[in-house]
Design a protein around this motif. Sequence first.
Motif, short mmCIF file in Angstrom:
data_model
loop_
_atom_site.label_atom_id
_atom_site.label_comp_id
_atom_site.label_asym_id
_atom_site.label_seq_id
_atom_site.Cartn_x
_atom_site.Cartn_y
_atom_site.Cartn_z
N THR A 1 40.62 41.11 42.94
CA THR A 1 39.69 42.18 43.26
C THR A 1 40.52 43.39 43.69
O THR A 1 41.22 43.36 44.69
CB THR A 1 38.72 41.76 44.37
OG1 THR A 1 37.89 40.71 43.89
CG2 THR A 1 37.85 42.93 44.80
N LEU A 2 40.40 44.47 42.92
CA LEU A 2 41.20 45.67 43.17
C LEU A 2 40.45 46.70 43.99
O LEU A 2 41.06 47.43 44.77
CB LEU A 2 41.65 46.27 41.84
CG LEU A 2 42.50 45.33 40.97
CD1 LEU A 2 42.86 46.02 39.66
CD2 LEU A 2 43.77 44.91 41.71
N HIS A 3 39.14 46.79 43.80
CA HIS A 3 38.36 47.65 44.70
C HIS A 3 36.94 47.14 44.82
O HIS A 3 36.43 46.43 43.95
CB HIS A 3 38.39 49.12 44.28
CG HIS A 3 37.61 49.46 43.05
ND1 HIS A 3 38.19 49.87 41.86
CD2 HIS A 3 36.27 49.48 42.79
CE1 HIS A 3 37.27 50.12 40.96
NE2 HIS A 3 36.08 49.89 41.50
N THR A 4 36.32 47.50 45.92
CA THR A 4 34.91 47.24 46.19
C THR A 4 34.23 48.56 46.45
O THR A 4 34.76 49.40 47.19
CB THR A 4 34.75 46.34 47.44
OG1 THR A 4 35.42 45.09 47.22
CG2 THR A 4 33.28 46.08 47.74
N ILE A 5 33.07 48.77 45.81
CA ILE A 5 32.25 49.94 46.15
C ILE A 5 30.86 49.46 46.55
O ILE A 5 30.35 48.50 45.99
CB ILE A 5 32.15 50.97 45.00
CG1 ILE A 5 31.41 50.38 43.79
CG2 ILE A 5 33.52 51.49 44.61
CD1 ILE A 5 31.03 51.44 42.77
#
Length: 359
Positions: free
Chosen positions: A293-297
């Motif tokens: 997981t590289l980013h969460t928005i």
Amino acid sequence: MASAPKMLRVGFVQCRGTPYEVGRAQAAAFAATLRGKAFLRRKNVRLPWWFNVRTEERAFRTYAPALWEEIGGIAEGLDIPMERAVACFGNDGLRMPTGGCSAVMSGGVYGRNYDFWPRGYEARFALIQVHGSYASIGASHQLTGRLDGMNEHGLSIGLHLVKARPRSPGLTSTLLIRRVLDSCATTAEAIAFLRRTPHAMSYNYSLLDAGRVAAVVEAGAGAVAVRLGDWLACTNHFQSTQLRALNRRAAHSIDRLPPLEGWAARALSAEQTFSALNLSASPAFHNYGNCQTLHTIVAEPGKQRLLIGIGGDAAALEEDMLDVDFGRWVSGEDLAIGQLKGQLNLGQPLVRRTRRRVS
């Protein structure tokens, strides 16, 4: 045994103006990065055998005319031929993301993890206000494309790969995301756009608007199915009977779905949704092999609010979760940030909880 944490730094680029001016500004920001400098050092570039710039121009002028002007600005800003700019930052030249992504839409909250290999990640969020298009904020791919994002009307969208092959004539998923953000104010408008536009590959698109209308658009070449509901969850397989036969091996995607549906049914708050998705111990968090997981928005479309975290356990790391009031940015107030960092390969989730608010 958990591997040692690795730092991931993601840049923020903010551009306003005509499509051409935004292209020039994006080119300047790109040229200043290590990736951009490496790109510009490659002088003798052979274009793919199948590439035809006139064919590409016809497609852009039909489906995304402003983006053709933006690519022209990128070409001039990088001082490269238009053919190379189109091949690298246009439609067919994109090397598409192929990770596994998870999303929940419920109670006016849209949450999403983007999972991929760090080496293939552009590590760039773009905030753009282009004349003739809706302003938007989102994770960038090859400058013109978007992996996910939210626009000035609050419409939020993300992509979820189902199957990359075979590929058909049509637009790639990252350009479709960009076009939805540029031109659609509601979920209904986005559905209509995705129905009438040709799709190059099989993807799911998760959607939520300011009116709390949630949808998952399942799209493949020549076929589109739509799931609507008060709450929805989405991973990387088709659920409609119409498209289910197109699924690849979907065991991991199917296993991730129940916890997402549980969170969606409970109508978690924005902060709760962020923690549920971003904690490194979460069933929706990827940390296996090279895919992470590289980013969460997490978006609240009705408030034009977006939470962004890089890597895992961002809410537990001081100043590593960004809280954006996008309405203020649209009004002309730039973000006072150029970079956001996070950690990959985290072990046990931390317990200290802070949030950095930037308007």
